[in-house]
Scaffold this motif. Structure first.
Motif, PDB file in Angstrom:
ATOM      1  N   SER A 101       0.838  -1.189   0.000  1.00 40.20           N
ATOM      2  CA  SER A 101       0.000   0.000   0.000  1.00 40.20           C
ATOM      3  C   SER A 101       0.879   1.248   0.000  1.00 40.20           C
ATOM      4  O   SER A 101       2.083   1.174  -0.257  1.00 40.20           O
ATOM      5  CB  SER A 101      -0.953  -0.013   1.196  1.00 40.20           C
ATOM      6  OG  SER A 101      -1.973   0.956   1.030  1.00 40.20           O
ATOM      7  N   ASN A 102       0.297   2.392   0.322  1.00 39.43           N
ATOM      8  CA  ASN A 102       0.945   3.688   0.101  1.00 39.43           C
ATOM      9  C   ASN A 102       1.450   4.292   1.418  1.00 39.43           C
ATOM     10  O   ASN A 102       0.654   4.763   2.232  1.00 39.43           O
ATOM     11  CB  ASN A 102      -0.054   4.642  -0.559  1.00 39.43           C
ATOM     12  CG  ASN A 102       0.565   5.967  -0.945  1.00 39.43           C
ATOM     13  OD1 ASN A 102       1.759   6.193  -0.757  1.00 39.43           O
ATOM     14  ND2 ASN A 102      -0.252   6.852  -1.485  1.00 39.43           N
ATOM     15  N   ALA A 105       0.258   7.952   2.508  1.00 35.51           N
ATOM     16  CA  ALA A 105      -1.155   8.239   2.790  1.00 35.51           C
ATOM     17  C   ALA A 105      -1.565   7.625   4.125  1.00 35.51           C
ATOM     18  O   ALA A 105      -2.553   6.911   4.222  1.00 35.51           O
ATOM     19  CB  ALA A 105      -2.035   7.715   1.660  1.00 35.51           C
ATOM     20  N   PRO A 116     -12.265   9.319  -1.591  1.00 39.06           N
ATOM     21  CA  PRO A 116     -11.576   9.103  -2.867  1.00 39.06           C
ATOM     22  C   PRO A 116     -12.452   9.470  -4.062  1.00 39.06           C
ATOM     23  O   PRO A 116     -13.558   8.952  -4.228  1.00 39.06           O
ATOM     24  CB  PRO A 116     -11.263   7.605  -2.850  1.00 39.06           C
ATOM     25  CG  PRO A 116     -12.288   7.002  -1.940  1.00 39.06           C
ATOM     26  CD  PRO A 116     -12.547   8.042  -0.889  1.00 39.06           C
ATOM     27  N   SER A 119     -15.144   7.223  -6.619  1.00 38.08           N
ATOM     28  CA  SER A 119     -15.700   6.046  -5.936  1.00 38.08           C
ATOM     29  C   SER A 119     -17.079   6.342  -5.373  1.00 38.08           C
ATOM     30  O   SER A 119     -17.349   7.443  -4.889  1.00 38.08           O
ATOM     31  CB  SER A 119     -14.772   5.612  -4.800  1.00 38.08           C
ATOM     32  OG  SER A 119     -15.348   4.545  -4.061  1.00 38.08           O
ATOM     33  N   LYS A 165      -5.424   1.952  -6.895  1.00 38.15           N
ATOM     34  CA  LYS A 165      -6.167   3.142  -6.485  1.00 38.15           C
ATOM     35  C   LYS A 165      -7.371   2.807  -5.613  1.00 38.15           C
ATOM     36  O   LYS A 165      -7.922   3.691  -4.955  1.00 38.15           O
ATOM     37  CB  LYS A 165      -6.625   3.928  -7.716  1.00 38.15           C
ATOM     38  CG  LYS A 165      -5.510   4.326  -8.678  1.00 38.15           C
ATOM     39  CD  LYS A 165      -4.303   4.905  -7.974  1.00 38.15           C
ATOM     40  CE  LYS A 165      -4.591   6.231  -7.288  1.00 38.15           C
ATOM     41  NZ  LYS A 165      -3.356   6.797  -6.656  1.00 38.15           N
ATOM     42  N   ASP A 168      -4.928   2.896  -2.136  1.00 37.16           N
ATOM     43  CA  ASP A 168      -3.764   3.690  -1.729  1.00 37.16           C
ATOM     44  C   ASP A 168      -4.068   5.126  -1.343  1.00 37.16           C
ATOM     45  O   ASP A 168      -3.159   5.920  -1.120  1.00 37.16           O
ATOM     46  CB  ASP A 168      -2.690   3.659  -2.813  1.00 37.16           C
ATOM     47  CG  ASP A 168      -3.004   4.570  -4.002  1.00 37.16           C
ATOM     48  OD1 ASP A 168      -4.168   4.995  -4.146  1.00 37.16           O
ATOM     49  OD2 ASP A 168      -2.077   4.849  -4.780  1.00 37.16           O
ATOM     50  N   PHE A 169      -5.342   5.485  -1.198  1.00 36.86           N
ATOM     51  CA  PHE A 169      -5.676   6.861  -0.841  1.00 36.86           C
ATOM     52  C   PHE A 169      -5.606   7.105   0.663  1.00 36.86           C
ATOM     53  O   PHE A 169      -5.478   8.248   1.096  1.00 36.86           O
ATOM     54  CB  PHE A 169      -7.079   7.216  -1.371  1.00 36.86           C
ATOM     55  CG  PHE A 169      -8.156   6.285  -0.867  1.00 36.86           C
ATOM     56  CD1 PHE A 169      -8.878   6.587   0.269  1.00 36.86           C
ATOM     57  CD2 PHE A 169      -8.436   5.104  -1.542  1.00 36.86           C
ATOM     58  CE1 PHE A 169      -9.868   5.725   0.731  1.00 36.86           C
ATOM     59  CE2 PHE A 169      -9.417   4.240  -1.099  1.00 36.86           C
ATOM     60  CZ  PHE A 169     -10.124   4.554   0.053  1.00 36.86           C
ATOM     61  N   ALA A 170      -5.702   6.040   1.484  1.00 36.37           N
ATOM     62  CA  ALA A 170      -5.678   6.250   2.937  1.00 36.37           C
ATOM     63  C   ALA A 170      -5.529   4.932   3.682  1.00 36.37           C
ATOM     64  O   ALA A 170      -6.157   3.932   3.333  1.00 36.37           O
ATOM     65  CB  ALA A 170      -6.944   6.967   3.410  1.00 36.37           C
ATOM     66  N   ARG A 292      -8.583  15.311  -8.317  1.00 35.79           N
ATOM     67  CA  ARG A 292      -8.344  14.891  -6.942  1.00 35.79           C
ATOM     68  C   ARG A 292      -9.000  15.845  -5.958  1.00 35.79           C
ATOM     69  O   ARG A 292      -8.983  17.061  -6.148  1.00 35.79           O
ATOM     70  CB  ARG A 292      -6.845  14.847  -6.656  1.00 35.79           C
ATOM     71  CG  ARG A 292      -6.109  13.779  -7.385  1.00 35.79           C
ATOM     72  CD  ARG A 292      -4.639  13.862  -7.073  1.00 35.79           C
ATOM     73  NE  ARG A 292      -4.381  13.790  -5.647  1.00 35.79           N
ATOM     74  CZ  ARG A 292      -3.188  13.986  -5.109  1.00 35.79           C
ATOM     75  NH1 ARG A 292      -2.165  14.280  -5.873  1.00 35.79           N
ATOM     76  NH2 ARG A 292      -3.035  13.899  -3.799  1.00 35.79           N
ATOM     77  N   PHE A 295      -6.224  17.410  -0.253  1.00 38.94           N
ATOM     78  CA  PHE A 295      -5.709  16.683   0.892  1.00 38.94           C
ATOM     79  C   PHE A 295      -5.395  17.688   1.988  1.00 38.94           C
ATOM     80  O   PHE A 295      -5.520  18.886   1.828  1.00 38.94           O
ATOM     81  CB  PHE A 295      -4.454  15.881   0.511  1.00 38.94           C
ATOM     82  CG  PHE A 295      -4.787  14.599  -0.182  1.00 38.94           C
ATOM     83  CD1 PHE A 295      -5.324  14.613  -1.456  1.00 38.94           C
ATOM     84  CD2 PHE A 295      -4.585  13.391   0.441  1.00 38.94           C
ATOM     85  CE1 PHE A 295      -5.628  13.437  -2.103  1.00 38.94           C
ATOM     86  CE2 PHE A 295      -4.887  12.207  -0.203  1.00 38.94           C
ATOM     87  CZ  PHE A 295      -5.410  12.229  -1.480  1.00 38.94           C
TER      88      PHE A 295
END
Length: 296
Positions: A101-102, A105, A116, A119, A165, A168-170, A292, A295
């Motif tokens: 994962s990221n 984030a 996200p 979604s 995706k 990997d946003f949070a 996006r 953030f």
């Protein structure tokens, strides 16, 4: 030990390594939790603060890597039912698989999570994460919320690569990292509540793959370094494949874990045995999937 990253409420957010002792936090002379582990698991003590006078942060705000395993058999069975797959592949019983994962984030307790873009099916997964210490061993355990955009994830997985995706946003971590000697028995009750309503319940003792097997697989042909984060994968009832409400404010998930000393809660620090994680969602962005949301 019960370790954390904290900032006194009267100071700008910075992040100091601390040890929680009852209703107080002792500031330790370490730059990061990883450096605390590499320093032998001890550090000179500075000032101490009442827990009510500090803000607890994500204990590892920028880990070197984030892996997430798939250790619960009922989780993979449930995922197969939801996605129409034929069941648990034989290879799953042989290999403690994981995905990356990221690390950029990571969110802590009470942090807002940006919804996200693109979604319509946001979900969560209640997990426990191991934070790596020295020599590739577990330095401590914490709570992890693996946020998941299921509609994005489904499209990616049909291609045969991912998730990307959709995940990997949070990722939410913490706030407390508890060392294995302090935690003791890992058969811990895991609960996730959404605005006070229980949505998920499981037990860490139901993992099919052991932590030893997961770490051995993760370290194969490479090495684990202090501060790496490895999630257990969701419990059977995590998320249940249901989309979450999208209220603009006040919406939260709290993920306590019950150990031998009672229910873990950020509001009752004296009972902390592992950690609890509470997070909120920002309003769903009014934009297309190519734009996006802002953030932090």
């Amino acid at each position: 030990m019960k370790l954390c990253l904290f900032t006194p409420l009267e100071r700008p957010v910075r992040g100091w390594v601390g040890a929680i002792e009852g209703d107080r936090v002792v500031h330790l002379a370490a730059q990061t939790l990883a450096s605390f582990f590499t320093g032998g698991g001890s550090a000179r003590e500075h000032d101490e603060y009442a827990l009510e006078d500090v803000r607890l942060l994500a204990p590892v705000p920028r880990p070197p890597s984030v892996r997430d395993a798939y250790a619960f058999e009922e989780h993979i069975r449930n995922a197969a039912r939801v996605t129409g797959r034929p069941g648990v592949p034989d290879e799953w019983y042989e290999l403690p698989v994981f995905y990356f994962s990221n690390p950029a984030a990571i969110y802590g307790p009470d942090d807002e999570i940006p919804y996200p873009a693109g979604s319509e099916e946001l979900d969560y997964e209640l997990e426990v994460a191991a934070v790596i210490g020295v020599a590739g061993a577990v330095g401590g355990f914490t709570v992890m919320n693996d946020w998941s955009a299921r509609d994005l994830q489904r499209k990616e997985m049909k291609i045969g690569l991912g998730p990307a995706k959709g995940k990997d946003f949070a990722t939410s971590l913490g706030p407390i990292v508890v060392t294995p000697d302090e935690l003791g028995d890992l058969r811990l009750e895991m609960v996730a509540r959404v605005n006070g309503e229980e949505r998920s319940r499981g037990n860490l003792g139901d993992m099919y793959h052991s932590w030893e097997a997961i770490l051995e697989r993760a370290a194969a042909n490479t090495k684990l370094v202090p501060g790496d984060v490895i999630g257990s994968g969701g419990t059977f009832s995590s998320g249940r494949g249901r989309s979450l409400p999208t209220w603009p404010t006040g919406w939260s998930i709290r993920s306590p874990i019950r150990g031998r000393s009672g229910l873990l809660s950020c509001s009752r620090p004296s009972s902390l045995r592992a950690t609890s994680c509470s997070t909120r969602l920002r309003e769903r962005p009014r934009c297309s999937g190519t734009k996006r949301p802002p953030f932090r």
